[in-house]
Design a protein around this motif. Structure first.
Motif, PDB file in Angstrom:
ATOM      1  N   HIS A  69      30.750 -32.057  11.232  1.00  0.00           N
ATOM      2  CA  HIS A  69      31.955 -31.800  10.449  1.00  0.00           C
ATOM      3  C   HIS A  69      31.944 -32.522   9.112  1.00  0.00           C
ATOM      4  CE1 HIS A  69      33.014 -35.750  12.108  1.00  0.00           C
ATOM      5  NE2 HIS A  69      33.912 -35.833  11.147  1.00  0.00           N
ATOM      6  N   ARG A  70      31.235 -33.658   9.053  1.00  0.00           N
ATOM      7  CA  ARG A  70      31.220 -34.426   7.798  1.00  0.00           C
ATOM      8  C   ARG A  70      30.445 -33.710   6.692  1.00  0.00           C
ATOM      9  NH1 ARG A  70      28.368 -39.797   9.580  1.00  0.00           N
ATOM     10  NH2 ARG A  70      29.584 -39.359  11.425  1.00  0.00           N
ATOM     11  N   PHE A  71      29.600 -32.733   7.040  1.00  0.00           N
ATOM     12  CA  PHE A  71      28.804 -32.042   6.033  1.00  0.00           C
ATOM     13  C   PHE A  71      29.523 -30.833   5.436  1.00  0.00           C
ATOM     14  CE2 PHE A  71      25.799 -34.123   8.901  1.00  0.00           C
ATOM     15  CZ  PHE A  71      25.012 -34.819   7.996  1.00  0.00           C
ATOM     16  N   LYS A  72      30.674 -30.476   5.983  1.00  0.00           N
ATOM     17  CA  LYS A  72      31.389 -29.303   5.485  1.00  0.00           C
ATOM     18  C   LYS A  72      31.975 -29.589   4.095  1.00  0.00           C
ATOM     19  CE  LYS A  72      32.591 -27.698  10.134  1.00  0.00           C
ATOM     20  NZ  LYS A  72      33.685 -27.440  11.112  1.00  0.00           N
ATOM     21  N   ASN A  73      31.866 -28.605   3.240  1.00  0.00           N
ATOM     22  CA  ASN A  73      32.433 -28.677   1.881  1.00  0.00           C
ATOM     23  C   ASN A  73      31.872 -29.838   1.067  1.00  0.00           C
ATOM     24  OD1 ASN A  73      34.159 -26.498   2.607  1.00  0.00           O
ATOM     25  ND2 ASN A  73      35.636 -27.952   3.486  1.00  0.00           N
ATOM     26  N   GLN A  74      30.600 -30.185   1.283  1.00  0.00           N
ATOM     27  CA  GLN A  74      29.956 -31.250   0.533  1.00  0.00           C
ATOM     28  C   GLN A  74      28.851 -30.673  -0.332  1.00  0.00           C
ATOM     29  OE1 GLN A  74      31.011 -34.329   0.451  1.00  0.00           O
ATOM     30  NE2 GLN A  74      32.494 -34.176   2.132  1.00  0.00           N
ATOM     31  N   THR A  75      28.604 -31.318  -1.467  1.00  0.00           N
ATOM     32  CA  THR A  75      27.554 -30.877  -2.377  1.00  0.00           C
ATOM     33  C   THR A  75      26.189 -31.341  -1.878  1.00  0.00           C
ATOM     34  OG1 THR A  75      27.854 -32.865  -3.718  1.00  0.00           O
ATOM     35  CG2 THR A  75      29.136 -30.907  -4.321  1.00  0.00           C
ATOM     36  N   LYS A  79      25.410 -34.331   0.661  1.00  0.00           N
ATOM     37  CA  LYS A  79      24.899 -33.969   1.975  1.00  0.00           C
ATOM     38  C   LYS A  79      23.644 -34.775   2.306  1.00  0.00           C
ATOM     39  CE  LYS A  79      26.596 -29.244   2.631  1.00  0.00           C
ATOM     40  NZ  LYS A  79      26.211 -27.819   2.821  1.00  0.00           N
ATOM     41  N   LEU A  80      22.789 -35.002   1.313  1.00  0.00           N
ATOM     42  CA  LEU A  80      21.573 -35.785   1.542  1.00  0.00           C
ATOM     43  C   LEU A  80      21.914 -37.211   1.953  1.00  0.00           C
ATOM     44  CD1 LEU A  80      18.499 -36.098   1.446  1.00  0.00           C
ATOM     45  CD2 LEU A  80      18.711 -36.635  -1.000  1.00  0.00           C
ATOM     46  N   LEU A  84      21.187 -38.996   5.570  1.00  0.00           N
ATOM     47  CA  LEU A  84      20.476 -40.267   5.756  1.00  0.00           C
ATOM     48  C   LEU A  84      21.319 -41.246   6.567  1.00  0.00           C
ATOM     49  CD1 LEU A  84      18.886 -40.775   2.219  1.00  0.00           C
ATOM     50  CD2 LEU A  84      17.695 -40.238   4.346  1.00  0.00           C
ATOM     51  N   GLN A  85      22.614 -41.295   6.288  1.00  0.00           N
ATOM     52  CA  GLN A  85      23.498 -42.179   7.048  1.00  0.00           C
ATOM     53  C   GLN A  85      23.618 -41.740   8.498  1.00  0.00           C
ATOM     54  OE1 GLN A  85      27.179 -42.147   4.863  1.00  0.00           O
ATOM     55  NE2 GLN A  85      26.479 -43.666   3.364  1.00  0.00           N
ATOM     56  N   PHE A  86      23.560 -40.425   8.725  1.00  0.00           N
ATOM     57  CA  PHE A  86      23.660 -39.912  10.093  1.00  0.00           C
ATOM     58  C   PHE A  86      22.417 -40.273  10.908  1.00  0.00           C
ATOM     59  CE2 PHE A  86      23.163 -36.518  13.276  1.00  0.00           C
ATOM     60  CZ  PHE A  86      24.379 -36.619  13.917  1.00  0.00           C
TER      61      PHE A  86
END
Length: 569
Positions: A69-75, A79-80, A84-86
């Motif tokens: 869900h954290r990657f939605k609507n991200q540039t 996202k990169l 990396l944090q994930f």
């Protein structure tokens, strides 16, 4: 659930009445006209295909937290960074790392290194491996966990339970003395399969499998294993040379008393003296948590003092066995030592899965314990991936199975660790030891390693938890007792199998024979509670209200139907 009844099992008989409705009482408030006429439209659920329903159900089971869900609507660049944090949680806190955090982590890292070095050597002996392998296992895995792990306080390295299980399972098939090279290869191969299994659980998000090892069964299993470990150390404490390789209570005690002629008074005096010293230091730290460093420094202090004694009095203490030569240098690669031959593949896979489950259970439990104390979250799936990948890498760098240690993590927490950098500091201290200090361990007596192991595992015997289980749930206590006796008198793997079997049986019992409660209304409220626990709860006349403490499945519907009929008949 309400069942209309005029004949109740408790002898209640409502008075005959000509009225069609029951007169309202304090337990049944009179609804207002507006409430009687109020209605709500219920819309139908949106139409979904079978494939969509299956996809939704699987997502609810395996991905309830929606990890993407954290990657939605991200540039793209964002996202990169999030990716990396994930994958590498170190990127979440590395940008805020400062000198104050480094001071805290350095102190805690050096403190746990003083505990990890003697424990690493001792636990390798417990697994029937060369002592140097224990130090190798305290160097590479902590570095990998510092990059991949989500816990700030977990201190990684060899642990007693996994060492015991690996040693007992492999030694049943291969003799570590007669064929040490093959034994070492199978230990590395088992570690590889342990890491592969752990990482697969994290990748496929199947961590619920380890939940079948309930708290009750783990209490019994660890207590039985701790007693077996302690009894095995009588070989070192008494100076016995010819000792049984079996891991059951009766053969071990029989071997101890049949080899009385091999007992050495020098070893006995030294062993029990340092054992008393270690237990006293542990007691002081338990009574006064601020003095945690007393218990943490005691093992290394014992190693130093005993080594100096043996070196200075070697002419008088010639009967005391010592570690001997330990090679200097970094971990040698061991990928070429992994043995996948058909004749030993089954043993390696079985040992790897069992030690992997045990080490994973301990590591995640310890990480969550200290995370709760500091009010932050530990991602269970990331922990499985981190522990699994560090064991896969460890199997290729002369390490055996490792995880988060409770004793070292407790010391790490009390010493003021703030981030996973404490593991890096500990690994750096082990690196210095591997490169420059190995000759100092030549005269370290084996009896000290036995005393350190006994002191470490004696804390696993949680008799207070067993007493609480007896008071709260007799079935849980029986599960605890079965696993304890299975480990003590049959074998460690079969004891674990008994523990899992009892846990699964208990789950099936609760599903197929769920508790059914009779509910009553609390006067003046709309709340209904169990009438056996709430004396003020009143039965609603002409109705039997039941609560079933389980979902209604095909496995329990017949039982519930028979129980309902019995209650209203």
């Amino acid at each position: 659930m309400g069942v209309n009844s005029s004949d109740r099992p408790d002898g209640y008989r409502p008075e005959p009445t000509k009225q069609a409705a029951v007169a309202p009482t304090a337990a049944t408030p009179i609804p207002s006209p507006d409430q009687e006429q109020r209605h709500h439209d219920v819309c139908l659920p949106p139409h979904m295909t079978t494939l969509q329903k299956l996809k939704k159900r699987l997502a609810e089971v395996f991905f309830p937290d929606d990890p993407l869900h954290r990657f939605k609507n991200q540039t793209g660049p964002r996202k990169l960074l999030l990716g990396l944090q994930f994958v590498f949680p170190v990127f979440q806190w590395a940008s805020q790392y400062d000198l104050a955090l480094l001071r805290s982590d350095a102190v805690s890292g050096l403190t746990i290194a003083s505990l990890a070095i003697p424990q690493g050597i001792s636990y390798a002996k417990l697994a029937n491996l060369p002592p140097i392998v224990g130090l190798y296992s305290s160097f590479v895995p902590p570095l990998i966990y510092a990059l991949l792990g989500s816990s700030k306080h977990l201190a990684v390295g060899p642990v007693s339970i996994a060492s015991l299980v690996m040693g007992s399972m492999l030694s049943e098939e291969i003799s570590p003395t007669h064929d040490p090279i093959l034994y070492l290869k199978l230990a590395f191969t088992s570690t590889f399969f342990a890491g592969l299994f752990q990482a697969s659980l994290g990748l496929l998000r199947l961590g619920f499998i380890i939940d079948f090892l309930s708290k009750a069964t783990l209490v019994g299993f660890t207590a039985g294993a701790a007693i077996i470990v302690s009894l095995q150390q009588l070989k070192g404490l008494l100076g016995i040379v010819h000792f049984t390789g079996k891991m059951q209570f009766v053969p071990v005690m029989s071997s101890v008393f049949h080899q009385r002629d091999e007992w050495k008074w020098q070893t006995i005096v030294m062993g029990f003296s340092f054992l008393l010293f270690l237990l006293t230091a542990r007691h002081i730290s338990m009574k006064r948590p601020k003095l945690f460093w007393v218990s943490a420094a005691a093992p290394l202090t014992s190693v130093m003092i005993s080594t100096i004694l043996v070196f200075c009095l070697k002419s008088k203490l010639h009967g005391v066995s010592v570690i001997g030569h330990l090679p200097k240098g970094l971990n040698p690669p061991s990928a070429n030592m992994l043995n996948f031959s058909a004749s030993y593949l089954g043993l390696a896979i079985k040992t790897g899965i069992i030690t992997g489950i045990l080490s994973l259970t301990e590591g995640i439990a310890v990480g969550r314990t200290f995370a709760a104390m500091k009010n932050y979250q530990v991602d269970g799936n990331k922990e499985m991936m981190a522990i699994g990948l560090m064991n896969i890498a460890g199997s290729c760098s002369s390490c055996y199975v490792t995880t988060g240690s409770f004793s070292r993590s407790a010391v790490n927490y009390n010493a003021g660790a703030r981030t996973a950098v404490s593991n890096i500091i500990m690994a750096a201290a082990v690196l210095v030891t591997l490169l420059f200090l190995m000759p100092l361990f030549y005269y370290t007596p084996n009896v000290i390693l036995a005393a350190i192991i006994i002191t470490a595992v004696i804390g696993l015997i949680d008799y207070q938890a067993a007493v609480r289980l007896w008071k709260v749930d007799k079935l849980d206590f029986m599960a605890c007792l079965c696993s304890f006796l299975g480990v003590l008198f049959i074998s460690v793997p079969l004891g674990l199998a008994i523990a899992v079997g009892v846990s699964i049986f208990k789950v099936l019992l609760h599903v197929t024979r769920p508790n059914t409660l009779v509910m009553g209304n609390l006067p003046g409220t709309h709340v209904y509670q169990n009438i056996r626990r709430y004396r003020q709860a009143l039965r609603v006349p002409s109705f039997l209200i039941l609560a079933v403490e389980s979902p209604i499945y095909f496995a329990n519907c017949t039982y519930l139907q028979e129980r309902f009929v019995h209650m209203i008949s």
